[in-house]
Design a protein around this motif. Structure first.
Motif, PDB file in Angstrom:
ATOM      1  N   GLN A 102      -2.211 -12.048   5.656  1.00 22.11           N
ATOM      2  CA  GLN A 102      -0.830 -12.527   5.750  1.00 22.11           C
ATOM      3  C   GLN A 102      -0.735 -14.026   5.472  1.00 22.11           C
ATOM      4  N   LYS A 103      -1.718 -14.799   5.889  1.00 22.96           N
ATOM      5  CA  LYS A 103      -1.715 -16.244   5.634  1.00 22.96           C
ATOM      6  C   LYS A 103      -1.851 -16.566   4.149  1.00 22.96           C
ATOM      7  N   CYS A 104      -2.446 -15.661   3.384  1.00 21.88           N
ATOM      8  CA  CYS A 104      -2.597 -15.860   1.936  1.00 21.88           C
ATOM      9  C   CYS A 104      -1.268 -15.736   1.199  1.00 21.88           C
ATOM     10  N   ILE A 105      -0.279 -15.148   1.849  1.00 24.72           N
ATOM     11  CA  ILE A 105       0.972 -14.787   1.184  1.00 24.72           C
ATOM     12  C   ILE A 105       2.096 -15.661   1.724  1.00 24.72           C
ATOM     13  N   ALA A 106       2.309 -16.776   1.059  1.00 22.18           N
ATOM     14  CA  ALA A 106       3.318 -17.740   1.501  1.00 22.18           C
ATOM     15  C   ALA A 106       4.709 -17.121   1.494  1.00 22.18           C
ATOM     16  N   GLY A 107       5.408 -17.270   2.608  1.00 23.24           N
ATOM     17  CA  GLY A 107       6.803 -16.863   2.675  1.00 23.24           C
ATOM     18  C   GLY A 107       7.064 -15.451   3.145  1.00 23.24           C
ATOM     19  N   ILE A 108       6.035 -14.665   3.385  1.00 23.11           N
ATOM     20  CA  ILE A 108       6.265 -13.294   3.841  1.00 23.11           C
ATOM     21  C   ILE A 108       6.422 -13.275   5.362  1.00 23.11           C
ATOM     22  N   SER A 109       7.423 -12.551   5.831  1.00 23.12           N
ATOM     23  CA  SER A 109       7.651 -12.436   7.272  1.00 23.12           C
ATOM     24  C   SER A 109       6.721 -11.369   7.850  1.00 23.12           C
ATOM     25  N   ASN A 110       6.558 -11.391   9.167  1.00 21.53           N
ATOM     26  CA  ASN A 110       5.731 -10.377   9.822  1.00 21.53           C
ATOM     27  C   ASN A 110       6.251  -8.977   9.517  1.00 21.53           C
ATOM     28  N   LYS A 111       7.573  -8.814   9.598  1.00 21.46           N
ATOM     29  CA  LYS A 111       8.190  -7.511   9.366  1.00 21.46           C
ATOM     30  C   LYS A 111       7.919  -7.035   7.940  1.00 21.46           C
ATOM     31  N   MET A 112       8.091  -7.917   6.971  1.00 24.38           N
ATOM     32  CA  MET A 112       7.896  -7.554   5.571  1.00 24.38           C
ATOM     33  C   MET A 112       6.424  -7.274   5.279  1.00 24.38           C
ATOM     34  N   PHE A 113       5.534  -8.046   5.883  1.00 26.51           N
ATOM     35  CA  PHE A 113       4.104  -7.820   5.705  1.00 26.51           C
ATOM     36  C   PHE A 113       3.731  -6.432   6.202  1.00 26.51           C
ATOM     37  N   THR A 114       4.172  -6.107   7.405  1.00 30.86           N
ATOM     38  CA  THR A 114       3.869  -4.800   7.992  1.00 30.86           C
ATOM     39  C   THR A 114       4.425  -3.672   7.132  1.00 30.86           C
ATOM     40  N   GLN A 115       5.661  -3.817   6.696  1.00 34.42           N
ATOM     41  CA  GLN A 115       6.288  -2.793   5.859  1.00 34.42           C
ATOM     42  C   GLN A 115       5.523  -2.624   4.541  1.00 34.42           C
ATOM     43  N   THR A 116       5.134  -3.727   3.936  1.00 33.88           N
ATOM     44  CA  THR A 116       4.442  -3.698   2.650  1.00 33.88           C
ATOM     45  C   THR A 116       3.084  -3.019   2.760  1.00 33.88           C
ATOM     46  N   VAL A 117       2.271  -3.413   3.735  1.00 34.21           N
ATOM     47  CA  VAL A 117       0.941  -2.809   3.844  1.00 34.21           C
ATOM     48  C   VAL A 117       1.035  -1.338   4.245  1.00 34.21           C
ATOM     49  N   ARG A 118       2.040  -0.985   5.026  1.00 33.34           N
ATOM     50  CA  ARG A 118       2.222   0.436   5.378  1.00 33.34           C
ATOM     51  C   ARG A 118       2.555   1.267   4.142  1.00 33.34           C
ATOM     52  N   GLU A 119       3.429   0.740   3.286  1.00 27.30           N
ATOM     53  CA  GLU A 119       3.771   1.454   2.055  1.00 27.30           C
ATOM     54  C   GLU A 119       2.562   1.569   1.126  1.00 27.30           C
ATOM     55  N   LEU A 120       1.792   0.501   1.016  1.00 24.10           N
ATOM     56  CA  LEU A 120       0.597   0.539   0.174  1.00 24.10           C
ATOM     57  C   LEU A 120      -0.428   1.523   0.721  1.00 24.10           C
ATOM     58  N   GLU A 121      -0.530   1.602   2.033  1.00 22.00           N
ATOM     59  CA  GLU A 121      -1.439   2.562   2.657  1.00 22.00           C
ATOM     60  C   GLU A 121      -0.941   3.997   2.423  1.00 22.00           C
ATOM     61  N   LYS A 122       0.349   4.202   2.587  1.00 19.97           N
ATOM     62  CA  LYS A 122       0.943   5.532   2.383  1.00 19.97           C
ATOM     63  C   LYS A 122       0.729   6.011   0.944  1.00 19.97           C
ATOM     64  N   ASP A 123       0.779   5.086  -0.009  1.00 20.68           N
ATOM     65  CA  ASP A 123       0.593   5.420  -1.418  1.00 20.68           C
ATOM     66  C   ASP A 123      -0.876   5.403  -1.843  1.00 20.68           C
ATOM     67  N   ALA A 124      -1.762   5.296  -0.867  1.00 16.69           N
ATOM     68  CA  ALA A 124      -3.219   5.371  -1.083  1.00 16.69           C
ATOM     69  C   ALA A 124      -3.751   4.270  -1.988  1.00 16.69           C
ATOM     70  N   LEU A 125      -3.120   3.087  -1.942  1.00 16.28           N
ATOM     71  CA  LEU A 125      -3.611   1.932  -2.688  1.00 16.28           C
ATOM     72  C   LEU A 125      -4.446   1.016  -1.798  1.00 16.28           C
ATOM     73  N   VAL A 126      -4.192   1.087  -0.496  1.00 10.58           N
ATOM     74  CA  VAL A 126      -4.860   0.225   0.480  1.00 10.58           C
ATOM     75  C   VAL A 126      -5.374   1.102   1.619  1.00 10.58           C
ATOM     76  N   ILE A 127      -6.515   0.722   2.150  1.00 10.04           N
ATOM     77  CA  ILE A 127      -7.099   1.398   3.312  1.00 10.04           C
ATOM     78  C   ILE A 127      -6.986   0.452   4.506  1.00 10.04           C
ATOM     79  N   ARG A 128      -6.473   0.966   5.595  1.00 13.39           N
ATOM     80  CA  ARG A 128      -6.352   0.202   6.850  1.00 13.39           C
ATOM     81  C   ARG A 128      -7.487   0.631   7.765  1.00 13.39           C
ATOM     82  N   ILE A 129      -8.262  -0.347   8.206  1.00  9.63           N
ATOM     83  CA  ILE A 129      -9.399  -0.073   9.078  1.00  9.63           C
ATOM     84  C   ILE A 129      -9.109  -0.708  10.441  1.00  9.63           C
TER      85      ILE A 129
END
Length: 108
Positions: A39-66
């Motif tokens: 999240q610190k790498c991504i200037a300007g993203i809110s906590n809510k938007m970060f969470t929503q984004t990574v959840r969508e990427l995980e749902k679409d099987a682009l990202v793995i959450r460990i």
């Protein structure tokens, strides 16, 4: 999952076409990152938007959450094989952005 599309570009844009998704994916090209670090790498993203984004990427099987069973909680994100297949696209977009911004600066 993202709805199927007859247009390949539309399919791709449905997967990665938001403001934040390509940036998250690009930073994960370097390897797994802890949630806060990413999240610190991504200037300007809110906590809510970060969470929503990574959840969508995980749902679409682009990202793995460990999730590590430790206190305090530790969560890492990494690219799946499907996410890694976007590397050439993401690096091309990054290079284009660099070249275009340099071109604009030279014209000033």
């Amino acid at each position: 999952m993202v709805k199927k599309s007859h247009c390949p570009l539309n399919h791709t844009m449905l997967l990665i076409g938001t403001k934040w998704k390509p940036i998250v994916l690009f930073h994960l090209l370097e390897g797994a990152k802890r949630s806060g670090e990413l999240q610190k790498c991504i200037a300007g993203i809110s906590n809510k938007m970060f969470t929503q984004t990574v959840r969508e990427l995980e749902k679409d099987a682009l990202v793995i959450r460990i999730v590590y069973p430790v206190v305090p909680p530790k969560v890492e994100y990494e690219l799946s094989e499907r996410g890694k297949s976007l590397e050439a696209i993401l690096r091309s977009l990054d290079l284009w952005g660099l070249q275009d911004s340099q071109s604009i600066e030279q014209k000033k």
